[in-house]
Design a protein around this motif. Structure first.
Motif, PDB file in Angstrom:
ATOM      1  N   GLN A  26     -10.140   3.387   0.495  1.00 57.17           N
ATOM      2  CA  GLN A  26      -9.248   3.206  -0.658  1.00 57.17           C
ATOM      3  C   GLN A  26      -9.490   4.369  -1.615  1.00 57.17           C
ATOM      4  N   THR A  73      -2.511  -4.263  -4.216  1.00 61.21           N
ATOM      5  CA  THR A  73      -3.920  -4.093  -3.868  1.00 61.21           C
ATOM      6  C   THR A  73      -4.592  -3.266  -4.953  1.00 61.21           C
ATOM      7  N   ALA A  78      -5.455  -0.383  -4.618  1.00 59.48           N
ATOM      8  CA  ALA A  78      -4.852   0.950  -4.503  1.00 59.48           C
ATOM      9  C   ALA A  78      -3.692   1.132  -5.478  1.00 59.48           C
ATOM     10  N   ALA A 137       0.806  -1.212   0.000  1.00 54.94           N
ATOM     11  CA  ALA A 137       0.000   0.000   0.000  1.00 54.94           C
ATOM     12  C   ALA A 137       0.843   1.268   0.000  1.00 54.94           C
TER      13      ALA A 137
END
Length: 162
Positions: A131, A92, A94, A23
């Motif tokens: 997110q 992810t 993201a 992240a």
């Protein structure tokens, strides 16, 4: 410990790579703000040295071919699959910088694509408080997809910043 090893350890720690966190990479990616309510960015720039990860198109899981579900439910299914594939790559949603969406006209909507159904599911995963990152996105209407009853297929590109 040498100076080089110490610097490398500091860099790894500052990027959040210890413990498999991807992240922190998403914060290094520049995303132009979007003007509208759709959770997409008009431009996304990955920093030099980023690794791009290309995911093949994912199709929804359709349990009942006679009732394959709506574009919204199918989009949720596809995003679940993409999220699992990204996780296997230590990424992810993201980290997604570009998405291409292929939509089939929904017979329940007179053959028109259900763009609002796509966006209803999309905005549950992108541009949220949890997110906030939004990828660039293209959406294309297609005549059909390889899975019978499928209304949506999505492919994405994710970036792992250095």
């Amino acid at each position: 410990m040498t100076r080089r090893t110490t610097l490398a350890a500091a860099l790894v720690s500052s990027l959040g790579l210890i413990g498999g966190h991807a992240a922190a990479h998403a914060a290094d990616i520049k995303r132009a703000p979007s003007a509208g309510p759709i959770a997409i960015s008009p431009a996304v720039t990955a920093p030099p040295g980023s690794t791009l990860v290309f995911l093949s198109g994912a199709l929804p899981t359709i349990a009942d071919r006679a009732a394959p579900g709506t574009t919204e439910t199918q989009t949720r299914s596809v995003l679940d699959k993409l999220e699992a594939t990204l996780k296997a790559e230590n990424l992810t949603l993201a980290d997604v910088v570009k998405a291409t969406v292929f939509l089939v006209g929904d017979p329940a909507k007179g053959g028109e694509i259900d763009f609002s159904g796509l966006n209803a599911a999309w905005t549950q995963r992108f541009g949220t408080t949890e997110q906030p990152n939004k990828p660039a996105r293209s959406t294309v209407k297609v005549a059909g997809l390889v899975a019978p009853g499928a209304l949506v297929e999505i492919e994405v590109v994710a970036a792992r910043a250095p």
